[in-house]
Design a protein around this motif. Structure first.
Motif, short mmCIF file in Angstrom:
data_model
loop_
_atom_site.label_atom_id
_atom_site.label_comp_id
_atom_site.label_asym_id
_atom_site.label_seq_id
_atom_site.Cartn_x
_atom_site.Cartn_y
_atom_site.Cartn_z
N PHE A 92 0.83 -1.21 0.00
CA PHE A 92 0.00 0.00 0.00
C PHE A 92 0.86 1.26 0.00
CE2 PHE A 92 -3.50 -2.78 1.93
CZ PHE A 92 -4.00 -3.06 0.67
N THR A 93 2.06 1.19 0.61
CA THR A 93 2.95 2.35 0.52
C THR A 93 3.37 2.54 -0.94
OG1 THR A 93 3.74 1.71 2.69
CG2 THR A 93 4.93 3.47 1.59
N ALA A 123 0.60 4.24 -2.62
CA ALA A 123 0.58 5.64 -2.20
C ALA A 123 1.66 6.42 -2.93
CB ALA A 123 0.78 5.75 -0.69
N LEU A 146 -5.63 6.83 2.80
CA LEU A 146 -4.17 6.78 3.00
C LEU A 146 -3.75 7.81 4.05
CD1 LEU A 146 -3.00 6.31 -0.70
CD2 LEU A 146 -2.95 4.61 1.14
N THR A 178 -4.69 6.45 7.44
CA THR A 178 -3.75 5.38 7.78
C THR A 178 -2.43 5.97 8.26
OG1 THR A 178 -4.76 4.08 6.02
CG2 THR A 178 -2.67 3.28 6.90
N PRO A 228 -6.38 1.08 3.76
CA PRO A 228 -6.09 1.29 2.34
C PRO A 228 -6.88 0.33 1.45
CG PRO A 228 -4.06 1.27 3.61
CD PRO A 228 -5.14 0.83 4.54
#
Ligand code: HEM
Ligand SMILES: [Cu+2]
Length: 607
Positions: free
Chosen positions: A140-141, A144, A270, A273, A330
């Motif tokens: 998920f990073t 992002a 995001l 999070t 996410p």
């Protein structure tokens, strides 16, 4: 031939060599990053605006390779770093997935006879750690990094070099966490051709479970546990750096026309999070340091005569419960983003989806002791944690109803990303509802530490989190590669994944209700009274095989399509314009395609 060194000296030497290598690597990288100033970092070597033309032997060699390794090692571009995160996540997922298949193989027979108990304990430990810290969060990073600047109209992440640093902390932390396996495999390979080097066998794989409960984790002599704690600490630093970057990018670097009122749903999740990470991870970091001190310097944070073993559980779960939302939010964002695109309708109740995300962010810090109902903490405390745990299900349900309403009377197109999104929502409902049962103290007393808990959270971590990672990989594949994947193969993959997840984890709920404890390598003791256990394990292992086949199909499809898939010539491969859902990343893609076309028609060589 055995090593002449006493074990402790060898151990210190090995640790010093490892630390030295890491430091040298980090020094080299930071030097390269500094000399590769951001503006020209995507240019081919030798043509950088700041560096002039360089024609050293090395740069000529680099120019001959299909990929420039130094560029990938030193890039500070958000899309490059996003790509690196995604590739890292895939590698980690395959490694953690191998653990999972090995766990399921052991459980085919009631006795611990495929692997031994110690190996089994190591498998569920490294499986959990690898999947949570090195697959989901980096995946998920990566999303992002690649997409968030495009969504908010920023040229870059706020701190490009910090961004590179955050990524490059991850490979060494994964290696620290799994060092024992790496050194042992290396040792065995070496022994096959030459000497047996004893120091390579010093690190035994960690056997604490991903929750690292004291007193076990404080007293195991295995030095691998220390490396594991250091590795997790490092990965925590990386995660916090990534979160700071996301927060500042959204807060400061938005384009003038991107306001809070029209910020997209994925960016909202995001952002939330990242906020949770900022409060949760430093606490994990502190707890890890305390545990390291207890193990190596005789402090008593978690010793009975000091803070007590339960203190670990409080600190761990104060981080650990928010962590589960760090993982899932996410994925919720991706459902909210992708589902409406293939339903031909706007996300129903957008504002409520945002509010429920924020509510989850706050409430997630108030439920941690629901993991500790069986520890004998004060019943009045337990009751309040039960109340908040039941409350946190409400915002999750709000989202679920919004998704279902979005589908209502929609013009549904069952492309692979949509199949996975709908499947993800369905499986999440099972995961969420089983969570509500666990939140109830009397029910949890019965089900705690059984396979029911494992079933509960896998319906979420596999059912919606992994599912949405796959959905996103299909959805953005054209944008990432300018090619289309094989759609039929993708649909088959999506359906088999949904079936595989259900077949794997539903039997665990039944096993748990039947009293089957989790983390048992052998269940011979239960077989007299519960002869059905073995069949349920067989079904679950069969499901895992379906998941394995499905993931292999995914990998094959994407790798193959990256090479020979049909080229994408439109910036709108999903026909989003038709329903007014053409978002900024696709607009960016369209522009880029247009630019390439102009360049090729005017005869300029493309990159
Ligand atoms: C609907 C809201 C949820 C509720 C009420 C809930 C409740 C619970 C409870 C009470 C437990 C402790 C069970 C026990 O050990 O006896 C638990 C465990 C767990 N839950 Fe949930 N949960 C919810 C959502 C989630 C989500 C969204 C995730 C993941 C993204 C998740 C992941 C986990 C994990 C990983 C564990 C097990 C941790 C361990 O002991 O290894 N849960 N849940
Ligand atoms: Cu929890």
């Amino acid at each position: 031939m055995s090593s002449p060194l006493p074990a402790s000296v060898g151990e210190s030497l090995a640790a010093a060599a490892l630390a030295g290598t890491l430091l040298l690597g980090a020094g080299w990288l930071s030097y390269r990053i500094r000399s590769n100033a951001s503006p020209g970092s995507r240019d081919p070597p030798g043509t950088r605006a700041d560096g002039g033309t360089r024609t050293s032997r090395v740069s000529r060699l680099r120019a001959g390779l299909p990929y420039d390794p130094v560029r990938w090692l030193t890039t500070v571009n958000h899309r490059d770093i996003g790509t690196l995160y995604l590739l890292f996540a895939v590698v980690a997922a395959l490694w953690g997935g191998t653990d999972a298949l090995m766990i399921r193989t052991e459980l085919l027979t009631p006795a611990a006879d495929v692997w031994d108990e110690r190996t089994y304990n190591a498998l569920f430990t490294t499986h959990g750690l690898t999947m949570l810290f090195f697959f989901v969060t980096p995946a998920f990073t990566g999303v992002a990094n690649y997409f968030l600047p495009l969504f908010v109209g920023a040229d870059e992440m706020a701190f490009p070099r910090v961004n590179a640093l955050a990524f490059w902390l991850l490979p060494p932390s994964l290696l620290l966490v799994r060092a024992g396996l790496v050194t042992e495999v290396f040792g065995k390979a070496l022994a096959a051709v030459g000497p047996r080097v004893d120091v390579l066998y010093l690190l035994e794989p960690p056997t604490t479970g991903w929750t690292l409960y004291t007193p076990l984790s404080a007293t195991l002599a295995n030095p691998q546990i220390d490396l594991l704690l250091l590795g997790l600490h490092l990965s925590g630093i990386a995660t916090v750096l990534g979160a700071v970057n996301i927060l500042v990018t959204v807060l400061v670097d938005r384009a003038p026309d991107v306001t809070w009122a029209n910020l997209d749903i994925l960016t909202w999740t995001l952002l939330t999070t990242a906020g949770i990470i900022l409060f949760a991870f430093p606490l994990l970091g502190s707890a890890l340091v305390m545990l390291l001190l207890d193990r190596n310097f005789g402090t008593t944070f978690f010793a009975v005569e000091g803070g007590g073993p339960i203190l670990w559980q409080h600190l761990f779960w104060f981080f650990g419960h928010p962590e589960v939302y760090i993982l899932v939010l996410p994925a919720f964002g991706l459902v909210s983003l992708i589902l409406p695109k293939f339903a031909g309708r706007k996300l129903f109740g957008f504002k409520f989806v945002v509010y429920s995300t924020l509510a989850i962010g706050v409430l997630s810090f108030g439920v941690w002791a629901h993991h500790m109902f069986a520890t004998g903490i004060d019943p009045r405390l337990q009751a309040s944690f039960m109340a908040v745990s039941l409350a946190i299900a409400v915002p999750s349900a709000v989202k679920t109803f919004n998704w279902m309403t979005t589908l209502w009377r929609g013009r549904i197109r069952l492309a692979a990303p949509m199949i996975l999104s709908i499947g993800g929502v369905g499986l999440f409902i099972v995961g969420g509802v089983t969570g509500i049962f666990l939140a109830s103290i009397p029910v949890d007393r019965v089900l705690h530490d059984t396979h029911y808990v494992v079933g509960h959270f896998h319906f979420i971590v596999m059912g919606v989190i992994a599912m949405m990672a796959f959905a996103a990989s299909y959805y953005w594949f054209p944008l990432l590669t300018r090619r289309m994947y094989d759609r039929r193969m993708a649909r088959v993959q999506a359906y088999t994944l949904i079936v595989g997840v259900f077949v794997t984890f539903f039997p665990l709920l039944l096993l748990g209700m039947d009293g089957h404890p989790r983390r048992w390598a052998s269940y011979t003791q239960g077989m007299d009274t519960n002869p059905g256990w073995m069949l349920l394990h067989w079904i679950a292992t069969g499901g895992a095989a379906i998941i394995g086949a499905s993931v292999t199909l995914w990998l094959f499809n994407l790798v193959q399509s990256m090479r020979v898939g049909a080229p994408v010539t439109t910036g709108d491969p999903w026909n989003l314009k038709e329903t007014g859902q053409f978002t900024r990343e696709w607009a960016w893609f369209e522009e880029r395609l247009e630019e390439r076309r102009r360049r090729t028609t005017s005869g300029v060589e493309d990159d």
